[in-house]
Scaffold this active site. Structure first.
Site, PDB file in Angstrom:
ATOM      1  N   HIS A 158      84.813 -53.192   1.351  1.00 47.92           N
ATOM      2  CA  HIS A 158      84.542 -52.037   2.214  1.00 47.92           C
ATOM      3  C   HIS A 158      85.638 -50.968   2.052  1.00 47.92           C
ATOM      4  O   HIS A 158      86.335 -50.617   3.004  1.00 47.92           O
ATOM      5  CB  HIS A 158      84.415 -52.462   3.673  1.00 47.92           C
ATOM      6  CG  HIS A 158      83.657 -51.463   4.518  1.00 47.92           C
ATOM      7  ND1 HIS A 158      83.014 -51.803   5.671  1.00 47.92           N
ATOM      8  CD2 HIS A 158      83.442 -50.121   4.355  1.00 47.92           C
ATOM      9  CE1 HIS A 158      82.442 -50.739   6.200  1.00 47.92           C
ATOM     10  NE2 HIS A 158      82.686 -49.704   5.418  1.00 47.92           N
TER      11      HIS A 158
ATOM     12  N   ARG B 109      75.942 -50.094   4.855  1.00 44.47           N
ATOM     13  CA  ARG B 109      76.382 -51.130   5.783  1.00 44.47           C
ATOM     14  C   ARG B 109      75.768 -52.446   5.338  1.00 44.47           C
ATOM     15  O   ARG B 109      74.647 -52.487   4.812  1.00 44.47           O
ATOM     16  CB  ARG B 109      75.955 -50.818   7.227  1.00 44.47           C
ATOM     17  CG  ARG B 109      76.698 -49.657   7.866  1.00 44.47           C
ATOM     18  CD  ARG B 109      78.156 -50.003   8.138  1.00 44.47           C
ATOM     19  NE  ARG B 109      78.839 -48.973   8.903  1.00 44.47           N
ATOM     20  CZ  ARG B 109      79.528 -47.977   8.379  1.00 44.47           C
ATOM     21  NH1 ARG B 109      79.594 -47.855   7.058  1.00 44.47           N
ATOM     22  NH2 ARG B 109      80.134 -47.095   9.157  1.00 44.47           N
TER      23      ARG B 109
END
Length: 313
Positions: free
Chosen positions: A275, A228
């Site tokens: 991502h 993350r």
């Protein structure tokens, strides 16, 4: 008893669902498919963000299970306090191992072998040959050695590495060797040519890769973040990148999505992917198998897989 199940896939597209529940399709649209108060099993829409993920939770007064389709649960955590006690939160451990591990290897190899520079050279019709580092003989440190970390090591094995070091929250032994506790990082970081971050985002890991962490990385090392964005201190990373001391390959950033004009876009020595560790052709068959198994367990009152926490406990 008839259960209401909210799914981000059309039920007809899923094999092996148990008979009995009322299946409702909801993938984050403005209108709910039914009264959230009747939902017993909520499968969170995939990659739709925290605002959408938690929006029905306050009204889900009868929910018993919240199932994410990601390994991380940080996008639903802001809404957990809205749920009644006893709700099981389950993640998607195992669904993204293959695709995230593939991307990790792609980022490592692309960064070391200079693929971004080759692409720019192709765009401008320039033959940019030269001597590039190989992955062979490198030392790799995997920070967050869970299921995905293990899958990454599986794919590193053929590359003739000098060493793989593993770090998790606490120490343990594996068939491949020891997993070191996170407090061993200060000793391990200076030895690693490649540092892979695949830890969950928690209060303990937020900003883990900050100025002190990055300063301990050896000159010329590569930082790879497939966890993350918040695990890395962006300001501290920018300082290291701009000095040219280390390089980075980032599938996740803080902020995310990275806005136009952000200095990380054009920092030297950085490769950014948007991502995409999870959303591949490998996702759907694995997610569908997980949901079929979990829902059969739920209906038959068998223990669920991947229970991360139970609210109120």
């Amino acid at each position: 008893m008839t259960y209401e199940v909210w799914l981000p896939f059309h039920p007809d597209d899923l094999d092996g669902l148990p008979d009995g529940p009322n299946y409702r399709f909801w993938d984050g649209e403005q209108d709910f498919p039914a009264d959230p108060a009747d939902c017993s099993f909520y499968v969170v829409p995939y990659m739709k963000g925290s605002d959408i993920s938690v929006r029905p939770l306050a009204e889900m007064t009868s929910v018993q299970v919240v199932q994410t389709l990601s390994a991380g649960i940080d996008h639903v955590q802001p809404g957990l306090q809205l749920l009644p006690e006893g709700v099981k939160l389950c993640n998607a451990r195992g669904v993204h191992d293959a695709s995230t591990a593939e991307l990790t290897l792609t980022l490592i190899l692309s960064s070391l072998r200079g693929i971004p520079d080759f692409v720019r050279g192709q765009d401008s019709e320039e033959w940019r040959s030269g001597f590039r580092p190989a992955l062979a003989d490198k030392s790799v440190l995997i920070v967050g050695y869970g299921a995905v970390g293990s899958a990454i090591e599986d794919r590193l094995v053929p590359f003739e590495l000098a060493r793989v070091a593993r770090v998790a929250r606490s120490a343990r032994e594996t068939a491949r060797g020891p997993v070191h506790p996170i407090n061993a990082l200060p000793e391990l970081l200076p030895e690693a040519d490649v540092v892979v971050l695949i830890t969950p985002l928690t209060e303990q890991t937020k900003g883990l890769a900050g100025a002190e962490f990055l300063a301990r990385m050896k000159d010329g090392a590569l930082l790879v973040n497939v966890s993350r964005g918040g695990v890395v201190d962006t300001k501290a990373l920018l300082a290291e990148l701009e000095s040219g001391r280390i390089t980075a390959a980032l599938d996740v950033t803080d902020p995310e999505p990275l806005p136009p004009g952000h200095p990380l876009w054009h920092a030297p020595g950085v490769l950014i992917s948007p991502h995409v560790g999870g959303p591949t052709s490998a996702f759907f068959p694995r997610a569908k198998r997980l949901l079929g198994d979990q829902l059969n367990r739920f209906v038959n009152r068998e223990p669920l897989r991947n229970v991360v926490l139970t609210t109120g406990s």
